[in-house]
Design an enzyme around this catalytic site. Structure first.
Site, PDB file in Angstrom:
ATOM      1  N   HIS A   1     -27.139  -8.880 -61.158  1.00 31.84           N
ATOM      2  CA  HIS A   1     -26.771  -7.580 -61.721  1.00 31.84           C
ATOM      3  C   HIS A   1     -27.790  -7.077 -62.730  1.00 31.84           C
ATOM      4  O   HIS A   1     -28.288  -7.836 -63.564  1.00 31.84           O
ATOM      5  CB  HIS A   1     -25.422  -7.722 -62.459  1.00 31.84           C
ATOM      6  CG  HIS A   1     -24.271  -7.195 -61.684  1.00 31.84           C
ATOM      7  ND1 HIS A   1     -22.967  -7.533 -61.969  1.00 31.84           N
ATOM      8  CD2 HIS A   1     -24.188  -6.343 -60.644  1.00 31.84           C
ATOM      9  CE1 HIS A   1     -22.149  -6.925 -61.136  1.00 31.84           C
ATOM     10  NE2 HIS A   1     -22.874  -6.194 -60.327  1.00 31.84           N
ATOM     11  N   GLU A   2     -28.058  -5.788 -62.691  1.00 35.61           N
ATOM     12  CA  GLU A   2     -28.883  -5.103 -63.706  1.00 35.61           C
ATOM     13  C   GLU A   2     -30.260  -5.729 -63.873  1.00 35.61           C
ATOM     14  O   GLU A   2     -30.781  -5.842 -64.975  1.00 35.61           O
ATOM     15  CB  GLU A   2     -28.153  -5.070 -65.053  1.00 35.61           C
ATOM     16  CG  GLU A   2     -26.835  -4.354 -65.023  1.00 35.61           C
ATOM     17  CD  GLU A   2     -26.923  -2.972 -64.370  1.00 35.61           C
ATOM     18  OE1 GLU A   2     -27.928  -2.290 -64.604  1.00 35.61           O
ATOM     19  OE2 GLU A   2     -26.005  -2.610 -63.627  1.00 35.61           O
ATOM     20  N   GLY A   3     -30.857  -6.119 -62.779  1.00 36.11           N
ATOM     21  CA  GLY A   3     -32.188  -6.720 -62.816  1.00 36.11           C
ATOM     22  C   GLY A   3     -32.099  -8.225 -62.744  1.00 36.11           C
ATOM     23  O   GLY A   3     -31.460  -8.858 -63.575  1.00 36.11           O
TER      24      GLY A   3
ATOM     25  N   GLN B   1     -36.096  -9.680 -65.561  1.00 38.01           N
ATOM     26  CA  GLN B   1     -35.880  -9.779 -67.009  1.00 38.01           C
ATOM     27  C   GLN B   1     -37.022 -10.545 -67.670  1.00 38.01           C
ATOM     28  O   GLN B   1     -37.448 -10.212 -68.788  1.00 38.01           O
ATOM     29  CB  GLN B   1     -34.543 -10.469 -67.303  1.00 38.01           C
ATOM     30  CG  GLN B   1     -33.321  -9.813 -66.691  1.00 38.01           C
ATOM     31  CD  GLN B   1     -33.094  -8.397 -67.165  1.00 38.01           C
ATOM     32  OE1 GLN B   1     -33.430  -8.049 -68.288  1.00 38.01           O
ATOM     33  NE2 GLN B   1     -32.522  -7.573 -66.302  1.00 38.01           N
TER      34      GLN B   1
END
Length: 601
Positions: free
Chosen positions: A443-445, A450
């Site tokens: 999720h979200e990268g 990251q």
């Protein structure tokens, strides 16, 4: 034999400890933005959220996991329980908890809201997901939308009449937003005609509110390629027209069949198949990605909280099981006629439980300090204070997203292990939490993205000012621990690791400036891992200091404080030494996987 039926989700004592002993969250009330609040108002919000999470939301988790949403007659039908749950979640004030008072919100600190929402995530992360996504989408409109959008869209989202999503990903682009193809063609009425496809849109359709608003990245006709050509649009599934809602040519193409997070649908969307999908520009044309980063950064913190919460609820399941499951006897006990002992008395079970505790409470402390910096960055008294907090928040965000997801998965696997054979069965909850947790590292990268963000951008931000601010925070915590009489070698070990990371970062930064970008970023995943270990060691030293201070005050709960000190000792003695190994790996530039050719696999 049945699984334990009572689970606190998170430890109330630990949450209060993080808020008021490790951090001084009450000090936020000295800021004008939070002057109407006090510890009493924080406690009221926390208590109401805790009760709802435990008494109402948690009993629905298994039911929604067993009966995921279905796609039927062109619509997504979620579990019928959501028709009752969502209005109750709205009534708790979750959609407006951190919204400014002038916009009808409670204007609570993000620090308090984050830890309160963790209970809801632990209870039923899918049900809370609708709230988190809607709140984030509404916040984008609040920040960048026109007065008309705020009145017609945001206000309905705040009232719980409509939900919201973040629609970025496309089938051909994945995480590469520079390759977004969705088009936006200006129309005479001031709107845009949207055409294109999106995929993996969480909460993208449901049947418990009147409408869903998709905050969508698209490229206006004639805009340049790459991320600079992206703009942000509010695209409702049904648009307001002459006082009623009409179809807006947004079609659900299908529902993704997931192994976890089953209560909230992840869908594929098609815009403008009939040529009449209308979107409203949010903010400035060409600034879509920078606007969207507000929601994306909030979402990364939310994913981190999901990671901590999912690890926490499984940890408490494992702890209760270990306390109540009799099996075997100590190795030195030879009398088979003696009663079996609870498995928590076996040293290896305590090892697994302590590692879970260290991950859960270390991760929660990391999320708490990140949230605290978000409050100061937005509302600090001076520009310098706000700027410094903003740098720290930016640095901590990829860590706060990644550590709970990656190490949380390990903690969830240990919860299964503590249950033994029962853990591998669907009659017990840990297997479901293990499935849920894996998504948090995607999720979200992804974790890889990251790591690139952390090393390629965040530690180098403002000429290294963010990293310097972080090092100053570590030094202040080492000094606090010294004054609290924490064993001196703990602080010395953290200071040594901090210095190693500073030196490594300077070397990698120099390589990047010399044009050796691949060399700089080759071990970005390992850099993420070592920095996460360092950051959580920092948080455990802060917790150790607060625990020693509590013992010195003679505060009640000696067992709680001793448990904190044992967990801090465990993390600093067993995990922190790994920083040196990972630093050496990054420094050597070991190139096995970058040298590996695709055909060699």
């Amino acid at each position: 034999m049945t699984a334990p039926s009572s689970n606190p989700l998170l430890s109330d004592r630990d949450v209060d400890f993080q808020l008021y002993e490790v951090l001084d969250t009450e000090s936020l009330c000295q800021l004008p933005a939070f002057a109407d609040h006090s510890r009493e108002t924080f406690t009221l919000f926390l208590d109401s959220t805790r009760r709802f999470a435990r008494d109402v939301l948690f009993p629905t988790y298994r039911l929604m996991d067993l009966e995921p949403p279905v796609f039927r007659d062109g619509r997504v039908h979620v579990h019928p329980l959501m028709r009752k749950l969502y209005p109750q979640l709205v009534e708790l004030g979750l959609l407006t908890a951190i919204v400014p008072a002038e916009a009808g919100g409670q204007q609570l600190p993000i620090t308090v809201y984050s830890l309160a929402s963790a209970y809801l995530m632990a209870a039923n992360l899918s049900a809370y997901g609708f709230v988190g996504l809607t709140s984030g989408a509404a916040h984008l409109i609040e920040a960048f939308g026109s007065p008309w959008l705020k009145e017609e869209f945001m206000s309905r989202m705040h009232r719980g009449e409509w939900t919201g999503t973040m629609a970025l990903t496309e089938p051909q682009a994945g995480s590469s937003l520079a390759d977004v193809r969705t088009r936006a063609t200006p129309a005479e009425d001031g709107t845009y005609r949207i055409t294109g496809s999106k995929i993996f849109i969480s909460g993208g359709d449901q049947d418990f509110t009147d409408n869903v608003v998709h905050l969508t990245l698209a490229r206006i006709d004639g805009a340049p390629a790459g991320t600079r050509g992206l703009s942000l649009f509010a695209v409702p599934a049904r648009r307001p027209e002459n006082g009623r809602l009409v179809d807006n040519d947004v079609r659900v193409a299908g529902v993704i069949h997931k192994i976890g997070w089953k209560g909230i649908p992840s869908i594929a969307l098609n815009y403008g198949e009939g040529g009449d999908c209308r979107g409203w520009l949010v903010g400035e044309a060409g600034k879509g990605l920078s606007h969207m980063f507000q929601m994306m950064n909030e979402a990364r913190i939310m994913v981190g909280l999901n990671g901590v919460s999912t690890a926490s609820v499984a940890y408490h399941e494992a702890l209760a099981y270990a306390q109540n499951r009799p099996q075997g006897r100590p190795a030195w006990e030879k009398d088979a006629a003696r009663p079996q002992r609870p498995i928590i008395e076996h040293a290896d079970v305590r090892r697994m439980l302590l590692r879970q505790k260290a991950i859960v409470e270390g991760g929660l402390s990391l999320l708490a300090i990140a949230s605290f910096q978000a409050d100061v960055a937005a509302h600090g008294k001076t520009q310098e204070e706000r700027q410094r907090a903003g740098l720290l928040l930016d640095l901590l965000t990829p860590l706060a997203k990644t550590f709970p997801a990656e190490k949380g998965f390990e903690a969830n696997a240990l919860a299964v292990q503590v249950h033994g054979g029962y853990g591998y069965s669907s009659e017990y909850l840990p297997e479901a939490y293990l499935r849920d947790q894996k998504l948090n590292s995607i999720h979200e990268g992804t974790t890889g993205i990251q790591g690139l963000d952390l090393l390629g951008r965040k530690v180098m931000a403002a000429g290294g000012a963010a990293l310097q601010a972080f090092a100053e925070e570590v030094s202040a915590t080492v000094e606090r621990a010294r004054r609290a009489d924490v064993p001196s070698e703990w602080g010395e070990a953290l200071s040594k690791a901090m210095q190693e990371v500073l030196e490594l970062t300077m070397e990698l930064g120099a390589a990047g400036m010399a044009g050796e970008v691949e060399r700089m970023l080759r071990h970005s995943a390992h850099y993420m891992e070592l920095f996460s270990i360092l950051a959580v060691s920092w948080r455990w030293l802060a917790q150790a200091a607060a625990a020693r201070e509590g013992l010195a005050r003679g505060s009640e709960g000696r067992d709680f404080y001793e448990g904190k000190l044992s967990a801090a000792q465990y993390w600093i003695h067993t995990e922190l030494p790994r920083v040196s190994t990972l630093v050496a790996l990054c420094r050597t530039g070991e190139d096995s996987y970058t040298r590996m050719r695709p055909e060699w696999f």
